[in-house]
Design a protein around this motif. Sequence first.
Motif, PDB file in Angstrom:
ATOM      1  N   ALA A  44       0.831  -1.208   0.000  1.00 16.40           N
ATOM      2  CA  ALA A  44       0.000   0.000   0.000  1.00 16.40           C
ATOM      3  C   ALA A  44       0.863   1.255   0.000  1.00 16.40           C
ATOM      4  N   GLN A  45       1.998   1.224   0.706  1.00 19.87           N
ATOM      5  CA  GLN A  45       2.889   2.393   0.707  1.00 19.87           C
ATOM      6  C   GLN A  45       3.417   2.684  -0.687  1.00 19.87           C
ATOM      7  N   VAL A  46       3.769   1.638  -1.414  1.00 23.02           N
ATOM      8  CA  VAL A  46       4.263   1.841  -2.774  1.00 23.02           C
ATOM      9  C   VAL A  46       3.176   2.455  -3.643  1.00 23.02           C
ATOM     10  N   VAL A  47       1.965   1.913  -3.540  1.00 21.98           N
ATOM     11  CA  VAL A  47       0.867   2.424  -4.364  1.00 21.98           C
ATOM     12  C   VAL A  47       0.548   3.862  -3.990  1.00 21.98           C
ATOM     13  N   VAL A  48       0.456   4.163  -2.702  1.00 25.36           N
ATOM     14  CA  VAL A  48       0.135   5.527  -2.266  1.00 25.36           C
ATOM     15  C   VAL A  48       1.261   6.483  -2.650  1.00 25.36           C
ATOM     16  N   GLY A  49       2.517   6.029  -2.510  1.00 21.42           N
ATOM     17  CA  GLY A  49       3.646   6.892  -2.867  1.00 21.42           C
ATOM     18  C   GLY A  49       3.647   7.217  -4.351  1.00 21.42           C
ATOM     19  N   VAL A  50       3.314   6.229  -5.199  1.00 21.34           N
ATOM     20  CA  VAL A  50       3.278   6.481  -6.637  1.00 21.34           C
ATOM     21  C   VAL A  50       2.171   7.465  -6.973  1.00 21.34           C
ATOM     22  N   ILE A  51       1.003   7.303  -6.360  1.00 20.18           N
ATOM     23  CA  ILE A  51      -0.115   8.208  -6.637  1.00 20.18           C
ATOM     24  C   ILE A  51       0.197   9.616  -6.139  1.00 20.18           C
ATOM     25  N   SER A  59       5.926  11.056   5.104  1.00 17.19           N
ATOM     26  CA  SER A  59       4.728  11.833   5.436  1.00 17.19           C
ATOM     27  C   SER A  59       3.841  11.017   6.368  1.00 17.19           C
ATOM     28  N   THR A  60       3.565  11.557   7.547  1.00 12.04           N
ATOM     29  CA  THR A  60       2.691  10.867   8.508  1.00 12.04           C
ATOM     30  C   THR A  60       1.292  10.663   7.948  1.00 12.04           C
ATOM     31  N   PRO A  61       0.663  11.665   7.314  1.00 13.42           N
ATOM     32  CA  PRO A  61      -0.679  11.430   6.745  1.00 13.42           C
ATOM     33  C   PRO A  61      -0.683  10.329   5.688  1.00 13.42           C
ATOM     34  N   LEU A  62       0.346  10.325   4.807  1.00 12.92           N
ATOM     35  CA  LEU A  62       0.400   9.277   3.794  1.00 12.92           C
ATOM     36  C   LEU A  62       0.623   7.898   4.425  1.00 12.92           C
ATOM     37  N   THR A  63       1.357   7.858   5.540  1.00 12.37           N
ATOM     38  CA  THR A  63       1.554   6.580   6.234  1.00 12.37           C
ATOM     39  C   THR A  63       0.231   6.027   6.731  1.00 12.37           C
ATOM     40  N   PHE A  64      -0.613   6.891   7.312  1.00 17.97           N
ATOM     41  CA  PHE A  64      -1.920   6.434   7.790  1.00 17.97           C
ATOM     42  C   PHE A  64      -2.845   6.089   6.625  1.00 17.97           C
ATOM     43  N   ILE A  65      -2.696   6.795   5.508  1.00 24.64           N
ATOM     44  CA  ILE A  65      -3.492   6.434   4.326  1.00 24.64           C
ATOM     45  C   ILE A  65      -3.081   5.045   3.829  1.00 24.64           C
ATOM     46  N   ALA A  66      -1.763   4.792   3.812  1.00 21.38           N
ATOM     47  CA  ALA A  66      -1.285   3.468   3.401  1.00 21.38           C
ATOM     48  C   ALA A  66      -1.814   2.388   4.352  1.00 21.38           C
TER      49      ALA A  66
END
Length: 447
Positions: A44-51, A59-66
Motif C-alpha cells: 500500500a505504501q508503494v501504491v500511495v507513494g506512486v499516486i 509523510s505521517t498522513p500518507l503513512t496512515f493512508i497506506a
Amino acid sequence: MRDTGAPAARRPGGSGRLLGSRARLRWVHLILGGALLMPYFLLAQVVVGVIAGTNALASTPLTFIAYGVSVPLAAVTGLLGLVRQMSVVAVRALCGVPGERLAEGPARSWAARGRTAAWWSLHLGIGALVSGMSLAVPPMAVVLLLLPFVSALRDMPVGSGLLSTAADPYVSPFLGIGLLVGLVLCAAGAGALLARLAPVLLGPTPADRLAAAEERAADLAVRNRLARELHDAVGHALSAVTLQAVAARRVLDSDPAFVREALAAIEDTTRRTVGELDTVLGLLRDGDPARPDAAPAPTLAADLDGLLARTRAAGTTVTSRQDPGPAGDWAQLPEIASREAYRIVQEGLSNALRHGAGPVELHIAVTDARDAPGGKDGTHRELEITMTNPPGTGEALPDRTTGGRGLHGAAERAALLGGTVEAGPHAGLWRLRAVLPLGGGTGGGSR
C-alpha cells in the motif's frame, strides 16, 4: 460457611488481567497480527507513494493512508478458506477461547468466508496499531523517565509536545509511567476485544454445524455397524458354546457320543467366530473390510446349514422349512440380503438358546408382495423369516443382561434394506418375524 468454589479461587485480579499470562499471550497474538499486515502495508505504501508522487514514509498522513489501504487488502485474502483454520489455531493457543466455541476446518461457505475476512481485518488492523505502539512507546517512556537525571537528553530533539525532551523534567517521569500504563491498557483491551469477537466471527456457521452433525452421524453409523457385527457373531457363539458345554457336562458319563459331537461343535463354532472377530477388528483397526485375508461374511446360501447344525448340537431341536421360491436356490438372492438374513436368523436362534424352552421352528421363504413398486407387474419379492419357540422359564441361562441389543440390531439390519422386524408373544409362543424386500428380481450379483 467457607466458600470452596474453585472458579472463584482461580479468578485473576486486576493486575492479572493486565499482566497475567493470558494477557501476555493475547499481546503476542496482536503483535503477530501486526507482523502479518506488513506485506500489505508495504504494498500500500508503494501504491500511495506512486499516486502522491512522494515517499509515503516521509509523510505521517500518507503513512496512515497506506495503513487504511492495507487493511482492505488483507480482508480480500481473508476470503481464502484456509485463513479461518489458521486463525482458529492461533486463537485457541493465544487468546484463551474454548475450542468448542470455534469452527473446525477451513471456511467453505461464503458466509463463513465473509466472517473470516472481517476477523482477519480486525486482527491485522488492530494488531498493527498495538505493534506500532509496542515499538514506539517503551523507548519514549524510558527517555521521559530518565529526563530529570540525564541532562544530555534535554538537548536532544526527541518527540513532540508534552511527549518530548522539551517537557518539564519534573513532570516527564509521570508522563513516561502514563505512557507505559496506557500501552498495557490498550494491549489488554484490544486482546480482550478480539477474544470476545473470536467466537462470533470464527464460530461455526449453520453449514458447519450441519456438516459436523453429518460427520457424527456417519461415525455413529459405523460404530453401530461394528457393534451389530460383534454382538451377532460373538454373542451367538458364546451362547451356543455355553449351552453345548452344559449339555455335554450333563451327559458326560452316559452319552460319550453326544459329548464328542458337542465338543466338535464347540471347536467349529469358536474357529468360525475367531475368523469373524478378526474381520470385524480389522475393520475397526484400519477401516478396510476388503483385506485379502479377511474371512468372508456368512450368508444364507453358504452358512445356514452349519448354523442350524451347531444350534442342534447344543441340544435344541430346530425344525427348518426353506422355500427359495422362483429362484430355486438361496445363492440367487442379492448378496446383501443373504448376509443380513443370516444375521437375523442367527440372532433369533441366539434368543431361543438364551431365553427359550423347547423346539424352534424356522421358516424362510421368498414370497410375492402385491401392489408395491419394484416389478413390472406391480409386484416385488420379499424374503420372509419366521421363527417361533415356546417362551423360556429362566433355567437355560442366567438372567438376561444384553438389554435387547440383539433384536434392536436385527431391526436396524432390516431397516437398512427397507424391511421390518417384529418380535414378541404370538399365539402362546415367542415369534420373530422379519421381512426383507428383494426388489423385482433375485439376481445374485446385486450388492
